[in-house]
Design a protein around this motif. Structure first.
Motif, PDB file in Angstrom:
ATOM      1  N   VAL A  87       3.907 -51.803   7.544  1.00  0.00           N
ATOM      2  CA  VAL A  87       5.218 -51.887   8.185  1.00  0.00           C
ATOM      3  C   VAL A  87       5.190 -51.018   9.434  1.00  0.00           C
ATOM      4  O   VAL A  87       4.878 -49.833   9.364  1.00  0.00           O
ATOM      5  N   GLU A  88       5.499 -51.623  10.564  1.00  0.00           N
ATOM      6  CA  GLU A  88       5.568 -50.881  11.824  1.00  0.00           C
ATOM      7  C   GLU A  88       7.013 -50.808  12.280  1.00  0.00           C
ATOM      8  O   GLU A  88       7.671 -51.832  12.431  1.00  0.00           O
ATOM      9  N   THR A  89       7.492 -49.569  12.463  1.00  0.00           N
ATOM     10  CA  THR A  89       8.814 -49.351  13.047  1.00  0.00           C
ATOM     11  C   THR A  89       8.592 -48.928  14.495  1.00  0.00           C
ATOM     12  O   THR A  89       7.452 -48.861  14.959  1.00  0.00           O
ATOM     13  N   THR A  90       9.640 -48.604  15.195  1.00  0.00           N
ATOM     14  CA  THR A  90       9.479 -48.174  16.581  1.00  0.00           C
ATOM     15  C   THR A  90       8.761 -46.833  16.680  1.00  0.00           C
ATOM     16  O   THR A  90       8.132 -46.546  17.689  1.00  0.00           O
ATOM     17  N   ASN A  91       8.821 -46.025  15.616  1.00  0.00           N
ATOM     18  CA  ASN A  91       8.222 -44.689  15.666  1.00  0.00           C
ATOM     19  C   ASN A  91       7.024 -44.469  14.742  1.00  0.00           C
ATOM     20  O   ASN A  91       6.247 -43.546  14.973  1.00  0.00           O
ATOM     21  N   ASN A  92       6.883 -45.269  13.687  1.00  0.00           N
ATOM     22  CA  ASN A  92       5.874 -44.986  12.665  1.00  0.00           C
ATOM     23  C   ASN A  92       5.252 -46.255  12.108  1.00  0.00           C
ATOM     24  O   ASN A  92       5.741 -47.348  12.329  1.00  0.00           O
ATOM     25  N   LYS A  93       4.184 -46.031  11.317  1.00  0.00           N
ATOM     26  CA  LYS A  93       3.580 -47.093  10.520  1.00  0.00           C
ATOM     27  C   LYS A  93       3.574 -46.624   9.073  1.00  0.00           C
ATOM     28  O   LYS A  93       3.300 -45.453   8.797  1.00  0.00           O
ATOM     29  N   PHE A  94       3.872 -47.547   8.156  1.00  0.00           N
ATOM     30  CA  PHE A  94       3.869 -47.246   6.738  1.00  0.00           C
ATOM     31  C   PHE A  94       3.047 -48.299   6.015  1.00  0.00           C
ATOM     32  O   PHE A  94       3.000 -49.449   6.430  1.00  0.00           O
ATOM     33  N   ILE A  95       2.421 -47.893   4.915  1.00  0.00           N
ATOM     34  CA  ILE A  95       1.642 -48.823   4.104  1.00  0.00           C
ATOM     35  C   ILE A  95       2.272 -48.885   2.718  1.00  0.00           C
ATOM     36  O   ILE A  95       2.553 -47.853   2.109  1.00  0.00           O
TER      37      ILE A  95
END
Length: 60
Positions: free
Chosen positions: A36-44
């Motif tokens: 998951v990519e947000t404007t500020n971070n990436k999450f798995i």
């Protein structure tokens, strides 16, 4: 609704609409993994079984 749609619904409920969801491409057996990519971070997100997402969706 199939299992992968349930995983995606669970993830989408955690964020605003401004996200990108993808899956890594690799060979071999694996559990569902989503990036998951947000404007500020990436999450798995990695689900150990299809029941994991189904139980979590019911809690939201």
């Amino acid at each position: 609704m199939n299992v992968s749609e349930k995983y995606l619904d669970f993830i989408k409920k955690l964020y605003s609409k401004d996200i990108t969801i993808s899956q890594p491409t690799f060979v071999g057996e694996h559990h569902p993994i989503y990036i998951v990519e947000t404007t500020n971070n990436k999450f798995i997100y990695r689900f150990s079984s299809k029941d994991c997402a189904l139980k979590n969706i019911k809690k939201i």
